[in-house]
Design a protein around this motif. Structure first.
Motif, PDB file in Angstrom:
ATOM      1  N   GLY A 105       0.777  -1.289  -0.031  1.00 38.98           N
ATOM      2  CA  GLY A 105       0.038  -0.115  -0.061  1.00 38.98           C
ATOM      3  C   GLY A 105       0.707   1.259   0.041  1.00 38.98           C
ATOM      4  O   GLY A 105       2.202   1.192  -0.128  1.00 38.98           O
TER       5      GLY A 105
ATOM      6  N   ILE B  92      -0.642  -5.499   1.484  1.00 36.07           N
ATOM      7  CA  ILE B  92      -1.631  -5.649   1.326  1.00 36.07           C
ATOM      8  C   ILE B  92      -2.387  -6.792   2.010  1.00 36.07           C
ATOM      9  O   ILE B  92      -3.326  -6.993   2.535  1.00 36.07           O
ATOM     10  CB  ILE B  92      -2.361  -5.101  -0.047  1.00 36.07           C
ATOM     11  CG1 ILE B  92      -1.750  -3.856  -0.340  1.00 36.07           C
ATOM     12  CG2 ILE B  92      -3.990  -5.112  -0.286  1.00 36.07           C
ATOM     13  CD1 ILE B  92      -1.915  -3.195  -1.803  1.00 36.07           C
TER      14      ILE B  92
ATOM     15  N   ARG C 179      -5.724 -10.180   5.410  1.00 42.49           N
ATOM     16  CA  ARG C 179      -5.418  -8.878   5.990  1.00 42.49           C
ATOM     17  C   ARG C 179      -4.795  -8.889   7.436  1.00 42.49           C
ATOM     18  O   ARG C 179      -5.474  -9.645   8.185  1.00 42.49           O
ATOM     19  CB  ARG C 179      -6.657  -7.891   6.030  1.00 42.49           C
ATOM     20  CG  ARG C 179      -7.299  -8.061   4.644  1.00 42.49           C
ATOM     21  CD  ARG C 179      -6.481  -7.385   3.600  1.00 42.49           C
ATOM     22  NE  ARG C 179      -7.061  -7.325   2.336  1.00 42.49           N
ATOM     23  CZ  ARG C 179      -7.617  -6.021   1.786  1.00 42.49           C
ATOM     24  NH1 ARG C 179      -7.553  -4.965   2.614  1.00 42.49           N
ATOM     25  NH2 ARG C 179      -8.271  -6.227   0.783  1.00 42.49           N
TER      26      ARG C 179
END
Length: 242
Positions: free
Chosen positions: A188, A194, A232
């Motif tokens: 990111g 990410i 995540r």
């Protein structure tokens, strides 16, 4: 005088292209395309003006207008469907994710189809016009040059242009631009991963379903596309507050 000069330039360009193509040197001297392209455009412009009365009658025809609109819709629909299917089979994800590239591919393929139709129409028109000349016993050199230029343009650029688009242009677009413009690294703007289960060097596209499309090169330096789950990392401070 004008058509004679144009024809000499067109034929010289064709001969040069054929020689370079025969010796597999065309890709190294692609600049020679400039000569026949310019000469062909000039010839087309000359006869576009010279045969203005015939052109106006054809363009103003309602049948021709309806036919062009119908062909435009059919060509766009067909190649839009073909482009979407190809992208889906290639990446294993919905082609809607790659909307801009799908539009580019559709436009490219539609342009090839229109080029083929225009050249075939030009050839058919040339044959009809030649028959008319024979019936009228008209042997003006300008008219014969028109037929020659039309035939050369149709036969040469139809084959060379279509081959160049499908064998060179489209593979080049996929190899050099598809991943470069549609995918991005697994980092990111804050330089954090990410997807924590994927290396930062991988080229990815996040999918609406929560998954991720990954593009990697194989041993043959070709792009291979796979679909995986995007895990995540949970923010530790938020987790502690919870």
């Amino acid at each position: 005088m004008v058509p004679r000069i144009l024809l000499s330039h067109v034929m010289a360009g064709y001969i040069l292209l054929l020689i370079l193509h025969a010796f597999s040197l065309l890709h190294e001297n692609i600049w020679v395309l400039f000569f026949p392209v310019i000469a062909t455009l000039a010839s087309t412009e000359y006869f576009w003006i010279r045969l203005g009365n015939i052109r106006s009658k054809i363009i103003e025809s309602i049948t021709v207008k309806l036919g062009m609109i119908t062909l435009g819709i059919l060509i766009f629909f067909y190649f839009s469907s073909a482009s979407g299917t190809h992208l889906e089979l290639l990446t294993k994800v919905s082609p809607g994710v790659f909307g801009p590239f799908e539009t580019l591919l559709t436009f490219t393929l539609s342009s090839v189809a229109w080029m083929v139709l225009v050249q075939l129409s030009l050839t058919a028109f040339s044959v009809i016009y030649l028959i008319k000349l024979c019936l009228d016993k008209d042997d003006y050199i300008e008219n014969m040059l028109f037929i020659t230029v039309s035939g050369l343009t149709a036969s040469f650029f139809l084959v060379l242009g279509t081959k160049a688009i499908f064998n060179n242009a489209i593979p080049y677009i996929f190899e050099e631009h598809f991943v470069a413009h549609m995918y991005h690294s697994n980092e990111g703007l804050d330089k954090k991963l990410i997807c924590s289960n994927i290396a930062s060097s991988e080229q990815i596209v996040l999918l609406p379903s929560g998954g991720v499309s990954i593009a990697t090169r194989n041993n043959q330096e070709e792009w291979v596309f796979t679909v995986d789950v995007c895990e995540r990392e949970v923010n530790k401070s938020s987790q502690a507050d919870t």
